[in-house]
Design an enzyme around this catalytic site. Structure first.
Site, PDB file in Angstrom:
ATOM      1  CG  HIS A  53     -13.158  -0.109   7.363  1.00 21.27           C
ATOM      2  ND1 HIS A  53     -12.211  -0.337   6.282  1.00 21.27           N
ATOM      3  CD2 HIS A  53     -12.614   0.695   8.134  1.00 21.27           C
ATOM      4  CE1 HIS A  53     -11.065   0.461   6.538  1.00 21.27           C
ATOM      5  NE2 HIS A  53     -11.290   1.111   7.643  1.00 21.27           N
ATOM      6  CG  ASN A  66     -12.212   2.663   3.308  1.00 22.50           C
ATOM      7  OD1 ASN A  66     -11.560   2.656   2.470  1.00 22.50           O
ATOM      8  ND2 ASN A  66     -12.501   3.429   4.037  1.00 22.50           N
ATOM      9  CG  ASN A  90      -2.298   1.118   1.277  1.00 23.93           C
ATOM     10  OD1 ASN A  90      -2.681   1.177   2.346  1.00 23.93           O
ATOM     11  ND2 ASN A  90      -2.348   1.563   0.216  1.00 23.93           N
ATOM     12  CB  CYS A 122      -4.274   5.589   5.749  1.00 25.81           C
ATOM     13  SG  CYS A 122      -3.374   4.215   4.906  1.00 25.81           S
ATOM     14  CD  GLU A 140      -7.005   1.254   1.082  1.00 33.60           C
ATOM     15  OE1 GLU A 140      -7.084   2.680   1.537  1.00 33.60           O
ATOM     16  OE2 GLU A 140      -5.919   0.606   0.831  1.00 33.60           O
ATOM     17  CB  CYS A 187      -6.636  -1.576   3.758  1.00 34.43           C
ATOM     18  SG  CYS A 187      -7.769  -0.350   4.648  1.00 34.43           S
TER      19      CYS A 187
END
Length: 278
Positions: A163, A194, A11, A71, A212, A221
């Site tokens: 999420h 997400n 990532n 993040c 994402e 992630c």
């Protein structure tokens, strides 16, 4: 403008340090610099800024120009950057984020450089309208959602960013390009979402693949891995400590029963440095 390219389990991010505040053109810069064909290429542009509440502040602009509240992979990259570049001497510090406040990090060294970073990601937010979703429940667990005639069931968790965790038979081969964008922008998710597709292999191990919000499919992630563990505990599928295996590698996630905080441990790596015209 000098930059450093870094990644956490694939990532990847462009890190900028030295600005006093977020530039007004940060969104456009992210779109240009993160382009993998006409720019440097990255999932996001990360600014390391001064903070009145912590040692540093982190602002993350996704590759589409939108801003992310938090993040997990980026915060590990920021921790490694500031220590390895001599901006801080101690191996414990706090990094302020837009959506999750100041988060404590502990760095483990190898040959004088940061090898792994353990991040206190804070307590998960579970109330449906605060994640946010349109579902007004204290915990949104195994909740039905329909997209193009296909029904999924999701568990909603915020780790400073939203999420939805969906359990499938084969997360590794899930068609992210088809289902990811449709779920991300579903009307049930007022700030988009997400999306994690998860297959539980054992009480201590899960496979996870992610779409994402604002970036599309990524190799890892960190907040998604944390949300995956929380959702898996809520659904009785894993213990409170487990490895979440992503396309780019593994993260070790703990949901502590005493303080209700989620802890994430994983690596970060510097790839290269360069200079771009502002």
């Amino acid at each position: 403008m000098e930059f450093t390219k870094m990644h956490g389990l694939g990532n990847d991010f462009i890190l900028i340090q030295g600005e006093s505040k977020l530039p007004t053109n940060a969104s456009q810069l992210a779109i240009e610099l993160c382009n993998r064909f006409f720019g440097i290429g990255a999932d996001g542009l990360v600014y390391i800024l001064p903070s009145e509440k912590a040692d540093f502040m982190m602002r993350i602009i996704n590759s589409d120009g939108s801003e992310a509240e938090q993040c997990g992979n980026a915060i590990r990259c920021v921790a490694k950057y500031v220590y390895d570049h001599g901006l801080i001497e101690q191996t414990e510090m706090a990094i302020e984020t837009l959506g999750a406040g100041a988060q404590k990090v502990q760095m483990k060294l190898k040959d004088g450089k940061v090898d792994t970073v353990r991040v206190d990601m804070g307590a998960p937010i579970l109330k449906g309208t605060q994640v946010p979703t349109t579902v007004d429940q204290d915990i949104v667990k195994d909740y039905p959602i329909e997209v193009d005639g296909r029904q999924f069931r999701f568990t909603a968790v915020s780790m400073g960013n939203p999420h939805c965790v969906i359990y499938v038979d084969d997360a590794v081969n899930m068609d992210l390009q088809t289902w990811g964008p449709k779920l991300e922008t579903h009307p049930m998710f007022p700030k988009k979402m997400n999306v994690e597709f998860v297959t539980v292999k054992s009480r201590g191990y899960t496979d996870m693949r992610v779409w994402e919000r604002g970036a599309g499919p990524t190799l890892a992630c960190g907040t998604g891995a944390c949300a995956t563990l929380v959702a898996s505990v809520l659904n009785g599928l894993t213990d409170r400590e487990a490895i979440v295996s992503l396309k780019g590698g593994d993260l070790f996630i703990e949901w502590n029963e005493q303080d209700n905080h989620v802890y994430m441990t994983g690596p970060a790596q510097e790839v290269f440095k360069g200079t771009v015209a502002k």
